[in-house]
Write a protein that holds these residues in place. Structure first.
Motif, PDB file in Angstrom:
ATOM      1  N   ILE A  40       0.854  -1.182   0.000  1.00 26.28           N
ATOM      2  CA  ILE A  40       0.000   0.000   0.000  1.00 26.28           C
ATOM      3  C   ILE A  40       0.896   1.241   0.000  1.00 26.28           C
ATOM      4  CG2 ILE A  40      -2.007  -1.120   0.981  1.00 26.28           C
ATOM      5  CD1 ILE A  40      -1.218  -0.093   3.720  1.00 26.28           C
ATOM      6  N   PRO A  41       0.393   2.400  -0.473  1.00 24.75           N
ATOM      7  CA  PRO A  41       1.292   3.503  -0.819  1.00 24.75           C
ATOM      8  C   PRO A  41       1.901   4.294   0.326  1.00 24.75           C
ATOM      9  CG  PRO A  41      -0.979   4.074  -1.343  1.00 24.75           C
ATOM     10  CD  PRO A  41      -0.977   2.634  -0.968  1.00 24.75           C
ATOM     11  N   THR A  42       1.260   4.340   1.499  1.00 27.87           N
ATOM     12  CA  THR A  42       1.789   5.168   2.580  1.00 27.87           C
ATOM     13  C   THR A  42       1.465   4.563   3.940  1.00 27.87           C
ATOM     14  OG1 THR A  42      -0.237   6.490   2.803  1.00 27.87           O
ATOM     15  CG2 THR A  42       1.417   7.290   1.228  1.00 27.87           C
ATOM     16  N   MET A  43       2.181   5.059   4.955  1.00 25.19           N
ATOM     17  CA  MET A  43       1.871   4.670   6.324  1.00 25.19           C
ATOM     18  C   MET A  43       0.526   5.248   6.760  1.00 25.19           C
ATOM     19  SD  MET A  43       3.958   2.543   7.564  1.00 25.19           S
ATOM     20  CE  MET A  43       3.279   2.648   9.230  1.00 25.19           C
ATOM     21  N   ALA A  44       0.133   6.376   6.175  1.00 25.59           N
ATOM     22  CA  ALA A  44      -1.182   6.940   6.491  1.00 25.59           C
ATOM     23  C   ALA A  44      -2.286   5.968   6.081  1.00 25.59           C
ATOM     24  CB  ALA A  44      -1.359   8.281   5.788  1.00 25.59           C
ATOM     25  N   PHE A  88       8.312  -1.584   4.739  1.00 25.27           N
ATOM     26  CA  PHE A  88       7.178  -0.808   4.219  1.00 25.27           C
ATOM     27  C   PHE A  88       5.908  -1.628   4.438  1.00 25.27           C
ATOM     28  CE2 PHE A  88       9.241  -3.157   0.798  1.00 25.27           C
ATOM     29  CZ  PHE A  88       8.201  -3.908   0.268  1.00 25.27           C
ATOM     30  N   PRO A  89       4.759  -0.980   4.548  1.00 33.76           N
ATOM     31  CA  PRO A  89       3.515  -1.706   4.836  1.00 33.76           C
ATOM     32  C   PRO A  89       3.042  -2.519   3.633  1.00 33.76           C
ATOM     33  CG  PRO A  89       3.061   0.626   4.489  1.00 33.76           C
ATOM     34  CD  PRO A  89       4.551   0.483   4.486  1.00 33.76           C
ATOM     35  N   HIS A  90       2.915  -3.828   3.838  1.00 31.96           N
ATOM     36  CA  HIS A  90       2.456  -4.687   2.756  1.00 31.96           C
ATOM     37  C   HIS A  90       2.032  -6.030   3.308  1.00 31.96           C
ATOM     38  CE1 HIS A  90       6.546  -6.365   3.162  1.00 31.96           C
ATOM     39  NE2 HIS A  90       6.152  -7.403   2.443  1.00 31.96           N
ATOM     40  N   LEU A  91       1.367  -6.805   2.470  1.00 31.49           N
ATOM     41  CA  LEU A  91       1.082  -8.201   2.768  1.00 31.49           C
ATOM     42  C   LEU A  91       2.020  -9.069   1.948  1.00 31.49           C
ATOM     43  CD1 LEU A  91      -0.812 -10.455   4.015  1.00 31.49           C
ATOM     44  CD2 LEU A  91      -1.956 -10.427   1.771  1.00 31.49           C
TER      45      LEU A  91
END
Length: 328
Positions: free
Chosen positions: A70-74, A164-167
């Protein structure tokens, strides 16, 4: 960055092998190409080199799954659901691992918890899937629970061995990792095999040799940290801003790629251009920006546009246009 995922692996189901394929829904509640992106594919090269199913570079040595970013921590903090890719039964779960990037703290900090918060689900007929890096406290299932396709398992996080946030989604058949984009293809083959994604996803999941992860405009200099946090997209320029800066963050770039970012005024005339030299090597992600300071009297109201282009081996590889309406 290599993901060691052995800590949630270890139970092989004693189910009869069946010559039956599986149909997978995207295991993240997002829109590919807009709110989520494929960062890495399965490494299909058994040698120390690495190659994805199209003989591209969107993977790394021994990577055994698909990374959906996903593109951002937000976006991560707002909550993005991880869902069951098919019907099944939960075998194992882990929760309680902190959502902290390993950047700056090293891999040893996640020893034996590389998958972070995760779940392993038996999808029947020898098919099994592992879902990794979910947010602490977000798991909605426990061992023994039945799940239906689309049921929420948890939410994307930053737990385990990730920056980074991801699955990270690993599919296995009879205990062996499978590439859901190229089931049955020989190692090192380019574009062979069968896609296991459901028909409605085929077009959205078409191979992309690089993508624009973030794009926008800012009233001043932009940093990678501001892009990653989502702050850069929240600070909206006006006609009275000290500057107008167009920015992009791209993923999956290759050595030799030539990037050009051009900013145009409300009349369509170029205001600024950033033409970077060819990349010296493959880049998992890269930021570019181009901008100008406020002219005397401020910027004129109207639509300002930017175009980002990537040229690869003398041919267009990525092109994205975006705009902003400046108001007082």
């Amino acid at each position: 960055m290599r993901l060691g995922l052995s800590s949630l692996v270890g139970l092989t189901l004693a189910l009869p092998a069946a010559a039956q394929d599986i149909s997978l829904r995207l295991p993240v509640a997002c829109e590919i190409g807009r709110t989520c992106f494929i960062q890495h594919y399965v490494d299909r090269d058994p040698s120390p080199a690495a190659s994805d199913y199209q003989c591209g570079t969107l993977t790394y040595d021994k990577h055994d799954g698909t990374d959906i970013r996903i593109p951002t921590m937000a976006a991560q903090k707002a909550g993005v659901d991880v869902i069951a890719a098919a019907d099944g039964k939960v075998l194992r779960t882990r929760d309680g691992v902190e959502d902290v990037s390993i950047s700056g703290r090293g891999r040893d900090s996640v020893a034996n918890t590389e998958c972070g918060n995760g779940a392993v689900i038996d999808h029947g007929n020898g098919w099994e899937a592992q879902y990794c890096h979910m947010a602490k406290g977000s798991l909605a299932v426990k061992p023994g629970d039945p799940v239906k396709t689309g049921d929420r398992i948890g939410r994307i996080g930053l737990s385990g061995m990730t920056e980074f946030p991801h699955l990270h989604f690993t599919l296995r058949k009879d205990g062996k990792p499978i590439d859901p984009f190229a089931y049955g293809a020989p190692d090192k083959s380019c574009g062979g095999g069968k896609s296991l994604w459901e028909a409605s996803l085929q077009r959205a999941l078409a191979y992309q040799g690089g993508s624009v992860l973030n794009k926008g405009f800012a009233p001043g200099p932009v940093t990678m940290e501001a892009i990653e946090s989502g702050a850069a997209e929240q600070d909206i320029p006006t006609t009275r801003s000290p500057a107008l800066v167009a920015f992009v963050r791209a993923i999956g770039l290759k050595g030799g790629d030539i990037q050009t970012l051009t900013l145009f005024d409300s009349d369509g005339k170029p205001l600024a251009q950033n033409r970077a030299p060819p990349l010296d090597r493959d880049k998992a992600q890269w930021m570019a920006f181009a901008g100008v300071k406020q002219p005397q009297g401020g910027f004129r109201p109207g639509l300002y546009r930017a175009i980002y282009r990537v040229e690869r081996d003398g041919k267009p590889a990525i092109e994205q246009a975006f705009g902003i309406s400046l108001r007082p």
